[in-house]
Scaffold this motif. Structure first.
Motif, mmCIF file in Angstrom:
data_model
loop_
_atom_site.group_PDB
_atom_site.id
_atom_site.type_symbol
_atom_site.label_atom_id
_atom_site.label_comp_id
_atom_site.label_asym_id
_atom_site.label_seq_id
_atom_site.Cartn_x
_atom_site.Cartn_y
_atom_site.Cartn_z
ATOM 1 N N VAL A 172 0.747 -1.144 -0.103
ATOM 2 C CA VAL A 172 -0.091 -0.019 0.825
ATOM 3 C C VAL A 172 0.420 1.158 -0.130
ATOM 4 N N GLN A 173 -0.155 2.727 -0.209
ATOM 5 C CA GLN A 173 0.544 3.895 -0.190
ATOM 6 C C GLN A 173 -0.365 4.898 0.449
ATOM 7 N N VAL A 174 0.459 4.580 1.908
ATOM 8 C CA VAL A 174 0.004 5.716 3.195
ATOM 9 C C VAL A 174 0.111 6.816 2.939
ATOM 10 N N ALA A 175 -0.568 8.347 2.891
ATOM 11 C CA ALA A 175 -0.750 9.422 2.877
ATOM 12 C C ALA A 175 -0.974 9.713 4.247
ATOM 13 N N ALA A 176 -0.339 10.266 5.432
ATOM 14 C CA ALA A 176 -0.609 10.673 6.538
ATOM 15 C C ALA A 176 -1.402 12.523 6.451
ATOM 16 N N LEU A 177 -2.233 12.679 7.993
ATOM 17 C CA LEU A 177 -3.269 13.454 7.421
ATOM 18 C C LEU A 177 -2.872 14.634 9.034
ATOM 19 N N PRO A 178 -1.843 14.731 9.399
ATOM 20 C CA PRO A 178 -1.333 14.943 11.110
ATOM 21 C C PRO A 178 -2.964 16.587 11.310
ATOM 22 N N PRO A 179 -3.309 16.749 12.336
ATOM 23 C CA PRO A 179 -3.895 17.982 12.671
ATOM 24 C C PRO A 179 -3.250 19.442 12.417
ATOM 25 N N GLY A 180 -2.360 19.462 12.301
ATOM 26 C CA GLY A 180 -0.791 20.449 12.382
ATOM 27 C C GLY A 180 -1.572 21.054 11.283
ATOM 28 N N GLU A 181 -1.949 20.691 10.280
ATOM 29 C CA GLU A 181 -2.189 21.248 9.239
ATOM 30 C C GLU A 181 -3.310 21.684 9.321
ATOM 31 N N PHE A 182 -4.169 21.865 9.639
ATOM 32 C CA PHE A 182 -5.474 21.767 9.464
ATOM 33 C C PHE A 182 -6.023 22.690 10.467
ATOM 34 N N SER A 241 -9.002 8.544 15.425
ATOM 35 C CA SER A 241 -9.522 8.471 16.320
ATOM 36 C C SER A 241 -10.104 6.883 16.611
ATOM 37 N N THR A 242 -10.810 5.837 15.383
ATOM 38 C CA THR A 242 -10.436 4.412 15.439
ATOM 39 C C THR A 242 -9.652 3.662 15.732
ATOM 40 N N PHE A 243 -8.586 3.747 15.668
ATOM 41 C CA PHE A 243 -7.391 2.783 16.128
ATOM 42 C C PHE A 243 -6.188 3.489 17.566
ATOM 43 N N SER A 244 -6.824 4.515 17.805
ATOM 44 C CA SER A 244 -6.509 5.365 19.173
ATOM 45 C C SER A 244 -4.751 6.128 18.641
ATOM 46 N N SER A 245 -5.162 7.053 17.464
ATOM 47 C CA SER A 245 -4.245 7.647 16.713
ATOM 48 C C SER A 245 -4.868 9.263 16.910
ATOM 49 N N GLU A 246 -3.451 9.839 16.912
ATOM 50 C CA GLU A 246 -3.984 11.438 16.851
ATOM 51 C C GLU A 246 -3.751 12.022 15.129
ATOM 52 N N ILE A 247 -3.442 11.257 14.532
ATOM 53 C CA ILE A 247 -2.841 11.053 12.977
ATOM 54 C C ILE A 247 -4.492 10.545 11.842
ATOM 55 N N SER A 248 -4.652 11.097 11.327
ATOM 56 C CA SER A 248 -5.782 9.872 10.072
ATOM 57 C C SER A 248 -4.930 9.704 9.216
ATOM 58 N N TYR A 249 -5.209 9.191 8.478
ATOM 59 C CA TYR A 249 -4.566 8.151 7.596
ATOM 60 C C TYR A 249 -5.519 8.482 5.889
ATOM 61 N N VAL A 250 -5.081 8.696 4.850
ATOM 62 C CA VAL A 250 -5.396 7.634 3.622
ATOM 63 C C VAL A 250 -4.437 6.358 3.242
ATOM 64 N N VAL A 251 -4.960 5.761 2.933
ATOM 65 C CA VAL A 251 -4.078 4.232 2.200
ATOM 66 C C VAL A 251 -5.117 3.621 1.083
ATOM 67 N N TYR A 252 -3.801 3.683 0.257
ATOM 68 C CA TYR A 252 -3.932 3.739 -1.129
ATOM 69 C C TYR A 252 -3.895 1.615 -1.389
ATOM 70 N N VAL A 253 -4.106 0.745 -1.854
ATOM 71 C CA VAL A 253 -3.885 -0.681 -2.256
ATOM 72 C C VAL A 253 -2.566 -0.587 -3.895
ATOM 73 N N GLU A 254 -1.927 -0.898 -3.535
ATOM 74 C CA GLU A 254 -0.698 -0.553 -4.479
ATOM 75 C C GLU A 254 -0.709 -1.324 -5.999
ATOM 76 N N ASP A 255 -0.370 -2.521 -5.047
ATOM 77 C CA ASP A 255 -0.489 -4.076 -5.537
ATOM 78 C C ASP A 255 -1.234 -5.348 -4.804
ATOM 79 N N GLU A 256 -1.613 -6.013 -5.668
ATOM 80 C CA GLU A 256 -1.899 -7.424 -4.696
ATOM 81 C C GLU A 256 -1.381 -8.438 -5.221
#
Length: 394
Positions: A2-12, A317-332
């Motif tokens: 996968v590829q993961v993009a972080a969305l930290p609160p400080g950027e909003f 918040s669904t897995f006890s993290s202050e940061i949310s993410y967007v996850v893209y499935v690159e290869d399987e």
């Protein structure tokens, strides 16, 4: 992979709007129960502490020391060696010699005598000095009277405390060592203000009696400045979280419709690739993804049904993290070799079983035929043109 993009609160944080008074009030009403103060109690106490009594205990005699050592010898078995079997004869156990533990023995004897003396004093007070309707200054008067006898007692009052803060009180009066706990008595609905506990409480500091001085019922404080500041922080946090959710959902939707490259250029986000990793398996394998273990574990549990080339938003918040993410499935990659090997062996075993069963059946059929021929042999067929009475074959 996968590829993961972080969305930290400080950027909003840009251009956040302060919450309106009406919004703060609404939030307060919704969270009112979280501001509730639990019931509290406060009591005065009279304590006979072990330490002052222990200092006054005379040195034990040699006979006392030897008698205590012999009676409690099993508590002086060497601990730097394997524990002896319970079936091992006492004479074979490795006891520490008396001279080595003499100081410990003396200390134990003094502690026991101090304990007995404290109990004796407080038992006498509980039996003789506590009237049916004890006055407010009862313990103070008792302390003064016993001080004149040369007996020192501690008289004091606790701070108001709730059921969850009894540990703080135990630091002052000692941790209860018996079955009866002072908080059970103090918080009981049947205990009235002004009543004295009807039995002694033993703690690791001594024996005590307590008189309930105050009961403070639970209550919900008004919307004070301190509560308003807390609610403003929560409103700010909720506003940031909504922005993150909108941004994460928009990014994952654009990936699913426009593709990763176009969505990445449009939103200006950076993705981090993971390692190839397996789905399922035991928890705790998050680090195998090459990502932070917490996000790696969350990814492993969520992308199993996501098709290759698709993305999803993962709220931190669904897995006890202050940061949310967007996850893209690159290869399987389907690990077919393991399945094919299993299928081959299964077919091989099935075929072998079928062949063996067929051969076994044919073998049994042949054996039966042989036995039948031996028991009842068949007559050879007659040649054409001959009859049983033509004289041939005799």
């Amino acid at each position: 992979k996968v590829q993961v993009a972080a969305l930290p609160p400080g950027e909003f944080l840009r251009d956040l709007k302060p919450a309106k008074p009406s919004e703060i009030r609404k939030l307060y009403e919704a969270k009112k129960s979280s501001f509730e103060t639990p019931p509290k109690v406060q009591f005065t106490y009279l304590l006979a502490e072990f330490d002052p009594y222990k200092k006054k205990v005379a040195e034990p005699s040699e006979e006392e020391i030897k008698a205590y050592y012999e009676k409690n010898k099993d508590s002086f078995v060497r601990t730097d060696k394997p524990a002896p079997s319970t079936e091992e004869p006492p004479q074979q156990r490795d006891y520490r010699p008396l001279e080595e533990v003499r100081g410990d023995v003396v200390d134990r004897i003094k502690s026991r005598k101090a304990n007995e003396e404290c109990y004796k004093v407080m038992k006498e007070i509980n039996r003789k000095e506590i009237p049916a309707d004890p006055p407010v200054d009862l313990f103070d008067k008792i302390r003064t009277a016993y001080h004149e006898k040369g007996i020192e007692l501690v008289y004091d009052v606790t701070i108001p405390f709730d059921q969850k803060s009894t540990d703080e009180i135990s630091k002052v009066i000692g941790k209860p060592t018996g079955d009866y706990l002072y908080n059970q008595w103090a918080f009981s609905d049947s205990t009235n203000v002004g009543s004295v506990i009807n039995k002694l409480i033993e703690t690791d500091k001594g024996f005590l009696l307590a008189r309930l001085q105050k009961k403070i019922p639970s209550y919900v404080p008004s919307l004070s400045d301190a509560n308003r500041e807390r609610l403003e922080r929560e409103a700010r946090k909720e506003q940031i979280q909504k922005r993150i959710q909108r941004a994460g959902t928009a990014l994952s939707d654009d990936i699913n419709t426009l593709g990763l490259g176009a969505a990445r250029r449009k939103h200006g986000v950076t993705f981090k690739p993971s390692n190839y990793f397996t789905l399922g398996g035991p928890r705790g394998d998050g680090a195998a993804t090459g990502l932070d273990p917490a996000i790696g574990e969350a990814v492993r549990s969520r992308v199993g049904t996501l098709p290759m080339g698709q993305a999803l938003f993962m709220d931190g918040s669904t897995f006890s993290s202050e940061i949310s993410y967007v996850v893209y499935v690159e290869d399987e990659v389907v690990r077919a070799e393991a399945d094919e090997e299993h299928a081959f062996r299964s077919r091989w075993n099935d075929q072998n079983t079928s062949v063996r069963e067929k051969a076994r059946g044919e073998y049994v059929r042949q054996i039966k035929a042989t036995v039948e021929d031996f028991v009842s042999p068949k007559k050879p067929p007659m040649e054409e043109g001959h009859s049983p009475d033509d004289g041939h074959g005799h």
